[in-house]
Design a protein around this motif. Sequence first.
Motif, PDB file in Angstrom:
ATOM      1  N   VAL A 182       8.935  -1.589   3.619  1.00 18.58           N
ATOM      2  CA  VAL A 182       8.058  -1.733   3.742  1.00 18.58           C
ATOM      3  C   VAL A 182       6.620  -2.139   2.835  1.00 18.58           C
ATOM      4  O   VAL A 182       7.096  -1.745   1.440  1.00 18.58           O
ATOM      5  CB  VAL A 182       7.092  -0.579   5.118  1.00 18.58           C
ATOM      6  CG1 VAL A 182       5.422  -1.636   5.480  1.00 18.58           C
ATOM      7  CG2 VAL A 182       7.945  -0.122   6.218  1.00 18.58           C
ATOM      8  N   SER A 183       6.052  -3.573   3.185  1.00 13.73           N
ATOM      9  CA  SER A 183       5.342  -3.426   1.411  1.00 13.73           C
ATOM     10  C   SER A 183       4.250  -4.352   2.412  1.00 13.73           C
ATOM     11  O   SER A 183       4.639  -5.893   2.039  1.00 13.73           O
ATOM     12  CB  SER A 183       6.530  -4.069   0.273  1.00 13.73           C
ATOM     13  OG  SER A 183       5.188  -4.489  -0.541  1.00 13.73           O
ATOM     14  N   ARG A 184       3.346  -4.081   2.570  1.00 12.74           N
ATOM     15  CA  ARG A 184       1.966  -4.518   3.572  1.00 12.74           C
ATOM     16  C   ARG A 184       1.107  -4.607   2.601  1.00 12.74           C
ATOM     17  O   ARG A 184       0.870  -3.020   2.538  1.00 12.74           O
ATOM     18  CB  ARG A 184       2.299  -4.185   4.771  1.00 12.74           C
ATOM     19  CG  ARG A 184       3.169  -5.153   6.188  1.00 12.74           C
ATOM     20  CD  ARG A 184       2.745  -6.234   5.635  1.00 12.74           C
ATOM     21  NE  ARG A 184       3.905  -6.830   7.351  1.00 12.74           N
ATOM     22  CZ  ARG A 184       3.625  -6.733   8.515  1.00 12.74           C
ATOM     23  NH1 ARG A 184       2.191  -5.834   8.871  1.00 12.74           N
ATOM     24  NH2 ARG A 184       4.199  -7.021  10.116  1.00 12.74           N
ATOM     25  N   THR A 185       0.767  -5.558   2.138  1.00  8.61           N
ATOM     26  CA  THR A 185      -0.542  -5.097   1.274  1.00  8.61           C
ATOM     27  C   THR A 185      -2.037  -6.068   2.454  1.00  8.61           C
ATOM     28  O   THR A 185      -1.904  -7.040   3.248  1.00  8.61           O
ATOM     29  CB  THR A 185      -0.895  -5.894  -0.250  1.00  8.61           C
ATOM     30  OG1 THR A 185       0.457  -5.840  -0.432  1.00  8.61           O
ATOM     31  CG2 THR A 185      -2.555  -6.187  -0.974  1.00  8.61           C
ATOM     32  N   VAL A 186      -3.593  -5.336   2.164  1.00  9.88           N
ATOM     33  CA  VAL A 186      -4.136  -5.181   2.689  1.00  9.88           C
ATOM     34  C   VAL A 186      -5.710  -5.390   2.022  1.00  9.88           C
ATOM     35  O   VAL A 186      -6.086  -5.198   1.257  1.00  9.88           O
ATOM     36  CB  VAL A 186      -4.755  -4.507   4.025  1.00  9.88           C
ATOM     37  CG1 VAL A 186      -5.851  -4.963   5.084  1.00  9.88           C
ATOM     38  CG2 VAL A 186      -3.386  -4.326   4.580  1.00  9.88           C
ATOM     39  N   PRO A 187      -6.002  -7.469   1.814  1.00  6.31           N
ATOM     40  CA  PRO A 187      -6.877  -7.399   1.009  1.00  6.31           C
ATOM     41  C   PRO A 187      -8.390  -6.482   2.073  1.00  6.31           C
ATOM     42  O   PRO A 187      -8.519  -6.570   2.889  1.00  6.31           O
ATOM     43  CB  PRO A 187      -7.415  -8.296   1.422  1.00  6.31           C
ATOM     44  CG  PRO A 187      -5.558  -9.421   1.247  1.00  6.31           C
ATOM     45  CD  PRO A 187      -5.438  -8.417   2.351  1.00  6.31           C
ATOM     46  N   VAL A 188      -9.381  -5.929   0.733  1.00  8.14           N
ATOM     47  CA  VAL A 188     -10.382  -5.409   1.359  1.00  8.14           C
ATOM     48  C   VAL A 188     -11.648  -5.852   1.961  1.00  8.14           C
ATOM     49  O   VAL A 188     -12.630  -5.681   2.042  1.00  8.14           O
ATOM     50  CB  VAL A 188     -10.577  -3.904   1.035  1.00  8.14           C
ATOM     51  CG1 VAL A 188     -11.611  -3.706   1.566  1.00  8.14           C
ATOM     52  CG2 VAL A 188      -9.424  -2.794   1.227  1.00  8.14           C
ATOM     53  N   GLY A 189     -11.877  -6.482  -0.263  1.00  6.10           N
ATOM     54  CA  GLY A 189     -12.052  -7.113  -0.996  1.00  6.10           C
ATOM     55  C   GLY A 189     -12.383  -8.150  -2.341  1.00  6.10           C
ATOM     56  O   GLY A 189     -11.774  -7.699  -2.413  1.00  6.10           O
ATOM     57  N   THR A 190     -13.396  -9.074  -2.087  1.00  7.32           N
ATOM     58  CA  THR A 190     -13.192 -10.069  -2.926  1.00  7.32           C
ATOM     59  C   THR A 190     -14.632  -9.988  -3.926  1.00  7.32           C
ATOM     60  O   THR A 190     -15.605  -9.924  -3.387  1.00  7.32           O
ATOM     61  CB  THR A 190     -12.566 -11.335  -2.751  1.00  7.32           C
ATOM     62  OG1 THR A 190     -13.822 -11.747  -1.975  1.00  7.32           O
ATOM     63  CG2 THR A 190     -11.194 -10.923  -1.836  1.00  7.32           C
ATOM     64  N   LYS A 191     -14.079 -10.178  -4.765  1.00  8.75           N
ATOM     65  CA  LYS A 191     -15.245 -10.447  -5.935  1.00  8.75           C
ATOM     66  C   LYS A 191     -14.889 -11.560  -7.107  1.00  8.75           C
ATOM     67  O   LYS A 191     -13.898 -11.361  -7.857  1.00  8.75           O
ATOM     68  CB  LYS A 191     -15.264  -9.160  -6.820  1.00  8.75           C
ATOM     69  CG  LYS A 191     -17.142  -9.141  -8.330  1.00  8.75           C
ATOM     70  CD  LYS A 191     -17.984  -8.151  -8.323  1.00  8.75           C
ATOM     71  CE  LYS A 191     -16.366  -6.967  -9.526  1.00  8.75           C
ATOM     72  NZ  LYS A 191     -16.540  -5.993  -9.800  1.00  8.75           N
ATOM     73  N   THR A 192     -15.683 -12.659  -7.394  1.00  6.85           N
ATOM     74  CA  THR A 192     -14.952 -13.375  -8.550  1.00  6.85           C
ATOM     75  C   THR A 192     -16.629 -13.368  -9.728  1.00  6.85           C
ATOM     76  O   THR A 192     -17.899 -12.894  -9.605  1.00  6.85           O
ATOM     77  CB  THR A 192     -16.344 -14.983  -8.233  1.00  6.85           C
ATOM     78  OG1 THR A 192     -15.656 -15.118  -6.863  1.00  6.85           O
ATOM     79  CG2 THR A 192     -15.866 -16.179  -8.958  1.00  6.85           C
TER      80      THR A 192
END
Length: 279
Positions: A182-192
């Motif tokens: 198992v290797s599941r990644t979930v983005p929570v937020g982004t910032k430029t």
Amino acid sequence: MSLDDERNDGLYGGSGETRTRLPEGEGGGQDGYGGSRRSSRSSSRSLVTVVGVVVLLIAAIAFANRGGGGSSGEGSGDSEKPGAAPTAPTGERPVDGKTSGIPSGFAKSEQGVQSAASNYAVTLVSADILKPARRAQIVRQIFVPDKVAALERDFGKTYSKEFLDKVGLDANGNPAPGETYVSRTVPVGTKTTAYADSAATVQVWCTGAFGTAGQNTTNPVSNDWFTMTFKLRWTGGDWKVERYSSKDGPAPVNGDNKVSTADEIAKAVQEYGGFTYAR
């Protein structure tokens, strides 16, 4: 210890990263299928949780009902220092399609580059990156052309047979029969943090589940929090990664969740698909 120590933060900034976790020793209170995690909840903690939820609901209702009769805050000066942009539907499609199973065709905009970084984070910290044949496709699709050859060599060295043995995978990146990696990644937020017409730097705050689901595994699936930083370049009509790096956190306090069995985790991975992420 975490295999995050295997990351390479040099020229390509973390190009050899995996979030796979190795066992952290016995009797250390670590979560896992054989760990000593508490499975019971105290009544006092439950009461605090219930009270907290009620307070949040009341606050949400009050906020929703507010407005129209008073000052909206316009002209107060606070608008000059906005907070993080809300993650809300924009009506714009994040991408037009996929190439080699990876989202592609991102818009040449700040929203588009954040979407690109989010989807690339999911791909680069996935089980596919440990499969030699699939990894070659990923590198050629995600990275700028002038970095591909060097990255293919670097990835090959990082994800060597010795490394794969260490995490319980064979030379093709597959787990033992009866086990699910198992290797599941979930983005929570982004910032430029930087943006120009043809270049940008984006940070992606992520969480995920990493490890091997199996009855006899020494690398049980656990949760992790980390932030990836991408330097991207607009080339060939799309955003491509020039380099990236990763660091731990920010991580919240672990919840008092009941640990699932290896079979439950493996079933969830097989039944629930991933998403195409958009800002």
